[in-house]
Scaffold this motif. Structure first.
Motif, mmCIF file in Angstrom:
data_model
loop_
_atom_site.group_PDB
_atom_site.id
_atom_site.type_symbol
_atom_site.label_atom_id
_atom_site.label_comp_id
_atom_site.label_asym_id
_atom_site.label_seq_id
_atom_site.Cartn_x
_atom_site.Cartn_y
_atom_site.Cartn_z
ATOM 1 N N VAL A 1 11.526 -88.710 61.407
ATOM 2 C CA VAL A 1 10.158 -88.184 61.424
ATOM 3 C C VAL A 1 10.140 -86.754 61.959
ATOM 4 O O VAL A 1 9.463 -85.885 61.407
ATOM 5 N N ALA A 2 10.896 -86.496 63.023
ATOM 6 C CA ALA A 2 10.955 -85.140 63.580
ATOM 7 C C ALA A 2 11.458 -84.146 62.528
ATOM 8 O O ALA A 2 10.894 -83.055 62.381
ATOM 9 N N ARG A 3 12.472 -84.529 61.782
ATOM 10 C CA ARG A 3 13.000 -83.649 60.727
ATOM 11 C C ARG A 3 11.958 -83.406 59.639
ATOM 12 O O ARG A 3 11.771 -82.276 59.190
ATOM 13 N N LYS A 4 11.280 -84.469 59.200
ATOM 14 C CA LYS A 4 10.259 -84.325 58.153
ATOM 15 C C LYS A 4 9.112 -83.424 58.596
ATOM 16 O O LYS A 4 8.524 -82.722 57.781
ATOM 17 N N LEU A 5 8.784 -83.459 59.880
ATOM 18 C CA LEU A 5 7.707 -82.637 60.410
ATOM 19 C C LEU A 5 8.173 -81.235 60.795
ATOM 20 O O LEU A 5 7.368 -80.414 61.248
ATOM 21 N N GLY A 6 9.468 -80.980 60.646
ATOM 22 C CA GLY A 6 10.014 -79.677 61.001
ATOM 23 C C GLY A 6 10.091 -79.449 62.495
ATOM 24 O O GLY A 6 10.144 -78.317 62.964
#
Length: 77
Positions: free
Chosen positions: A54-59
């Motif tokens: 999720v952190a990666r998807k949200l940048g």
């Protein structure tokens, strides 16, 4: 970062009902539970993966390990 393996310290606490709650101090809000020690650890691995995904998807930046002082007053040490 796909070939990099992240490692996090987890804190495991036995619940009054005999199950276990696991938290990851470096990942705020990353908490899981399991009926057994093994189940709790398997569940937190899944929670960590989801947190990072999720952190990666949200940048958002991927948190790195932080040091947590060990409170041994309740650990039977």
């Amino acid at each position: 970062m796909s070939d990099t393996r992240l490692r996090y310290t987890v804190l495991v606490e036995q619940n009054e009902d005999g199950g276990y709650t696991v938290t990851v101090p470096s990942l705020p809000g990353c908490v899981s539970e399991g009926a057994t020690w093994e189940e709790a650890l398997a569940e937190i691995e899944e929670a960590i993966s989801g947190y990072i995904e999720v952190a990666r998807k949200l940048g958002k930046p991927i948190p790195v390990e932080i040091s947590v002082p060990l409170n041994t007053s309740h650990a039977g040490v």
